[in-house]
Design an enzyme around this catalytic site. Structure first.
Site, PDB file in Angstrom:
ATOM      1  N   ARG A  46      26.516  67.080 -92.395  1.00  0.00           N
ATOM      2  CA  ARG A  46      25.425  67.731 -91.665  1.00  0.00           C
ATOM      3  C   ARG A  46      25.506  69.225 -91.940  1.00  0.00           C
ATOM      4  O   ARG A  46      26.602  69.808 -91.943  1.00  0.00           O
ATOM      5  CB  ARG A  46      25.509  67.460 -90.153  1.00  0.00           C
ATOM      6  CG  ARG A  46      25.076  66.068 -89.724  1.00  0.00           C
ATOM      7  CD  ARG A  46      23.583  65.786 -90.012  1.00  0.00           C
ATOM      8  NE  ARG A  46      23.177  64.439 -89.629  1.00  0.00           N
ATOM      9  CZ  ARG A  46      23.091  63.400 -90.450  1.00  0.00           C
ATOM     10  NH1 ARG A  46      23.383  63.544 -91.726  1.00  0.00           N
ATOM     11  NH2 ARG A  46      22.679  62.225 -90.017  1.00  0.00           N
TER      12      ARG A  46
ATOM     13  N   ASP B  21      24.339  68.680 -99.904  1.00  0.00           N
ATOM     14  CA  ASP B  21      23.259  67.690 -99.782  1.00  0.00           C
ATOM     15  C   ASP B  21      22.567  67.855 -98.433  1.00  0.00           C
ATOM     16  O   ASP B  21      21.575  67.176 -98.155  1.00  0.00           O
ATOM     17  CB  ASP B  21      23.842  66.271 -99.904  1.00  0.00           C
ATOM     18  CG  ASP B  21      22.752  65.211 -99.963  1.00  0.00           C
ATOM     19  OD1 ASP B  21      21.767  65.422-100.703  1.00  0.00           O
ATOM     20  OD2 ASP B  21      22.869  64.186 -99.265  1.00  0.00           O
TER      21      ASP B  21
ATOM     22  N   GLU C  25      17.590  72.618 -92.844  1.00  0.00           N
ATOM     23  CA  GLU C  25      16.881  71.715 -93.760  1.00  0.00           C
ATOM     24  C   GLU C  25      15.599  71.125 -93.172  1.00  0.00           C
ATOM     25  O   GLU C  25      14.710  70.693 -93.912  1.00  0.00           O
ATOM     26  CB  GLU C  25      17.807  70.578 -94.219  1.00  0.00           C
ATOM     27  CG  GLU C  25      18.120  69.534 -93.149  1.00  0.00           C
ATOM     28  CD  GLU C  25      19.004  68.398 -93.659  1.00  0.00           C
ATOM     29  OE1 GLU C  25      20.056  68.689 -94.241  1.00  0.00           O
ATOM     30  OE2 GLU C  25      18.642  67.227 -93.457  1.00  0.00           O
TER      31      GLU C  25
ATOM     32  N   HIS D 166      19.236  66.032 -99.111  1.00  0.00           N
ATOM     33  CA  HIS D 166      19.715  64.949 -98.226  1.00  0.00           C
ATOM     34  C   HIS D 166      19.431  63.578 -98.843  1.00  0.00           C
ATOM     35  O   HIS D 166      18.820  62.709 -98.223  1.00  0.00           O
ATOM     36  CB  HIS D 166      19.053  65.069 -96.842  1.00  0.00           C
ATOM     37  CG  HIS D 166      19.913  64.517 -95.742  1.00  0.00           C
ATOM     38  ND1 HIS D 166      20.023  65.096 -94.510  1.00  0.00           N
ATOM     39  CD2 HIS D 166      20.713  63.415 -95.689  1.00  0.00           C
ATOM     40  CE1 HIS D 166      20.841  64.387 -93.742  1.00  0.00           C
ATOM     41  NE2 HIS D 166      21.271  63.356 -94.443  1.00  0.00           N
TER      42      HIS D 166
HETATM   43  P1  NAI Z   1      32.042  57.395 -89.166  1.00  0.00           P
HETATM   44  O1  NAI Z   1      31.638  57.388 -87.747  1.00  0.00           O
HETATM   45  O2  NAI Z   1      32.450  56.102 -89.801  1.00  0.00           O
HETATM   46  O3  NAI Z   1      33.228  58.433 -89.394  1.00  0.00           O
HETATM   47  C1  NAI Z   1      33.230  59.744 -88.916  1.00  0.00           C
HETATM   48  C2  NAI Z   1      34.676  60.179 -88.759  1.00  0.00           C
HETATM   49  O4  NAI Z   1      34.680  61.559 -88.407  1.00  0.00           O
HETATM   50  C3  NAI Z   1      35.435  59.415 -87.662  1.00  0.00           C
HETATM   51  O5  NAI Z   1      36.658  58.952 -88.166  1.00  0.00           O
HETATM   52  C4  NAI Z   1      35.627  60.472 -86.571  1.00  0.00           C
HETATM   53  O6  NAI Z   1      36.822  60.302 -85.841  1.00  0.00           O
HETATM   54  C5  NAI Z   1      35.659  61.733 -87.414  1.00  0.00           C
HETATM   55  N1  NAI Z   1      35.393  62.952 -86.657  1.00  0.00           N
HETATM   56  C6  NAI Z   1      34.619  63.128 -85.557  1.00  0.00           C
HETATM   57  N2  NAI Z   1      34.633  64.419 -85.175  1.00  0.00           N
HETATM   58  C7  NAI Z   1      35.436  65.060 -86.053  1.00  0.00           C
HETATM   59  C8  NAI Z   1      35.866  66.404 -86.184  1.00  0.00           C
HETATM   60  N3  NAI Z   1      35.451  67.351 -85.334  1.00  0.00           N
HETATM   61  N4  NAI Z   1      36.695  66.703 -87.201  1.00  0.00           N
HETATM   62  C9  NAI Z   1      37.120  65.761 -88.058  1.00  0.00           C
HETATM   63  N5  NAI Z   1      36.761  64.470 -87.988  1.00  0.00           N
HETATM   64  C10 NAI Z   1      35.925  64.127 -86.997  1.00  0.00           C
HETATM   65  O7  NAI Z   1      30.820  58.052 -89.949  1.00  0.00           O
HETATM   66  P2  NAI Z   1      30.451  57.894 -91.492  1.00  0.00           P
HETATM   67  O8  NAI Z   1      29.587  56.701 -91.668  1.00  0.00           O
HETATM   68  O9  NAI Z   1      31.670  58.024 -92.318  1.00  0.00           O
HETATM   69  O10 NAI Z   1      29.511  59.169 -91.707  1.00  0.00           O
HETATM   70  C11 NAI Z   1      30.009  60.492 -91.644  1.00  0.00           C
HETATM   71  C12 NAI Z   1      28.840  61.469 -91.614  1.00  0.00           C
HETATM   72  O11 NAI Z   1      28.140  61.430 -92.839  1.00  0.00           O
HETATM   73  C13 NAI Z   1      27.748  61.117 -90.573  1.00  0.00           C
HETATM   74  O12 NAI Z   1      28.094  61.616 -89.301  1.00  0.00           O
HETATM   75  C14 NAI Z   1      26.555  61.816 -91.127  1.00  0.00           C
HETATM   76  O13 NAI Z   1      26.516  63.135 -90.606  1.00  0.00           O
HETATM   77  C15 NAI Z   1      26.820  61.892 -92.626  1.00  0.00           C
HETATM   78  N6  NAI Z   1      25.897  61.068 -93.414  1.00  0.00           N
HETATM   79  C16 NAI Z   1      25.196  61.657 -94.432  1.00  0.00           C
HETATM   80  C17 NAI Z   1      24.344  60.936 -95.239  1.00  0.00           C
HETATM   81  C18 NAI Z   1      23.611  61.569 -96.388  1.00  0.00           C
HETATM   82  O14 NAI Z   1      22.656  60.968 -96.906  1.00  0.00           O
HETATM   83  N7  NAI Z   1      23.996  62.734 -96.871  1.00  0.00           N
HETATM   84  C19 NAI Z   1      24.112  59.518 -94.974  1.00  0.00           C
HETATM   85  C20 NAI Z   1      24.939  58.962 -93.929  1.00  0.00           C
HETATM   86  C21 NAI Z   1      25.784  59.735 -93.160  1.00  0.00           C
END
Ligand code: NAI
Length: 329
Positions: free
Chosen positions: A230, A255, A260, A292
């Site tokens: 993000r 990305d 954005e 994105h």
């Molecule tokens: P997830 O929920 O599986 O994993 C997120 C991880 O981040 C968890 O292990 C959590 O404990 C950790 N976390 C939470 N707060 C944190 C902090 N302050 N510092 C360090 N770690 C922290 O989520 P997933 O599926 O891996 O997605 C991650 C991020 O990717 C999403 O939140 C979203 O913002 C982004 N995303 C981007 C996309 C794109 O097209 N560029 C598409 C899908 C997701």
């Protein structure tokens, strides 16, 4: 069930139209993003479907509740653009927690490889038969250190990929996963030791602008920073300052971008770019910005459509909502 889809593009129609027929649901595709100006379009619908740059503020939620909209279907994983407090106990929010973590992780490594090995420049040069490779030197990934922040689904896919390149991987997460074969450490160590830092955590109140002047100072010279999570995880004005310091930043792949909302997913090529920071960023030879698109693979789109329609179904039938975003008490 009648569902109002906001912020849609032609590719959304391809994936959702066919599926909606199978469920017997009607979809109205609106190009407009869902926000305070457009929320009235949701009148008469049973549910709304929104995406990453829709603005689900308190006012929007209040209006949706007034219109008796029964649920908000996010066709994405993140929900930082939803006022969860306003929605709590009034309207359920369902999301797609996982669709293709590999899609995003593969895109993140592609960004790193592009800015490191300068394939985008090679492509442009050879198209004009400029076969000179001056200035295109990169670095091996082998035996370099990757710092992965956030070890959820996408972070884990990224760890596997980095290990495949023979990189040493350091990781940081607020919750360490004991089953994960990775070297967990603190953020400072990630900043100090990593040749490449890739962000894979959600945006929360706690990590807003986690990459800013102080953290950038701690990073090694020539660091590569990749953000597919993000935009507001990075304070872009501080990143710009760091980019201006000779040798400080090897390259940046974004990305996502904190401002954005008004520009990404739109064709602005015939307009004057009013966002000075973005306009400046794209002038750096070592910065790669994409709109994105990390999630944007065939497999991911299909999975998003299937889960979103399943979410609509459980909402419609009053079944258990496994994918509901629940704010802790
Ligand atoms: P997830 O929920 O599986 O994993 C997120 C991880 O981040 C968890 O292990 C959590 O404990 C950790 N976390 C939470 N707060 C944190 C902090 N302050 N510092 C360090 N770690 C922290 O989520 P997933 O599926 O891996 O997605 C991650 C991020 O990717 C999403 O939140 C979203 O913002 C982004 N995303 C981007 C996309 C794109 O097209 N560029 C598409 C899908 C997701």
């Amino acid at each position: 069930m009648k569902i109002a889809f906001f912020g849609t593009k032609p590719y959304d129609k391809i994936w959702f139209s066919a599926l909606a027929k199978d469920y017997g649901y009607t979809i109205q595709f609106f190009e407009a993003k869902l926000n305070e100006e457009t929320v009235s379009l949701a009148k008469g619908y049973d549910a709304v479907c929104a995406f990453v740059n829709d603005e689900l503020t308190k006012k929007v939620i209040d209006e949706l509740v007034n219109y008796k909209v029964r649920g908000i279907l996010m066709r994405c994983a993140g929900y930082n653009n939803v006022d969860l407090e306003a929605a709590k106990g009034r309207i359920p929010i369902l999301r797609v927690p996982s669709y293709s973590p590999e899609a995003v992780a593969e895109f993140a490594i592609a960004m790193y490889l592009t800015i490191n090995r300068k394939t985008h420049k090679g492509y442009n040069r050879t198209r004009e038969f400029n076969m000179n490779i001056n200035g295109l030197m990169g670095q091996d990934l082998y035996h370099k250190t990757a710092g992965i922040i956030g070890t959820g689904k996408i972070g884990q896919a990224m760890i596997r990929i980095c290990k495949g390149f023979g990189m040493r991987v350091l990781a940081y997460d607020v919750y360490q996963n004991p089953e994960l074969d990775v070297e967990y450490t603190d953020l400072d160590t990630i900043y100090e030791k990593s040749h490449m830092i890739s962000l894979h955590c959600p945006l929360t109140k706690d990590n807003y602008h986690m990459i800013q002047e102080k953290s950038l100072k701690k990073m090694r010279d020539g660091v590569y920073i990749i953000n597919t999570s993000r935009g507001a995880l990075i304070k872009t004005s501080d990143l710009l300052e760091a980019l201006l310091k000779p040798g400080k930043i090897g390259g940046v792949g974004l990305d996502v971008y904190e401002e954005e909302g008004d520009v990404f997913y739109e064709d602005k090529s015939n307009e004057i770019m009013r966002d000075d920071v973005l306009a400046r960023l794209v002038t750096f030879p070592n910065v790669l910005i994409t709109s994105h698109q990390g999630y944007f693979t065939k497999e991911a789109m299909q999975a998003i459509a299937i889960t979103t329609m399943e979410n609509a179904y459980v909402l419609d039938k009053g079944l258990k909502m496994e994918n509901e975003v629940v704010l802790p008490d």
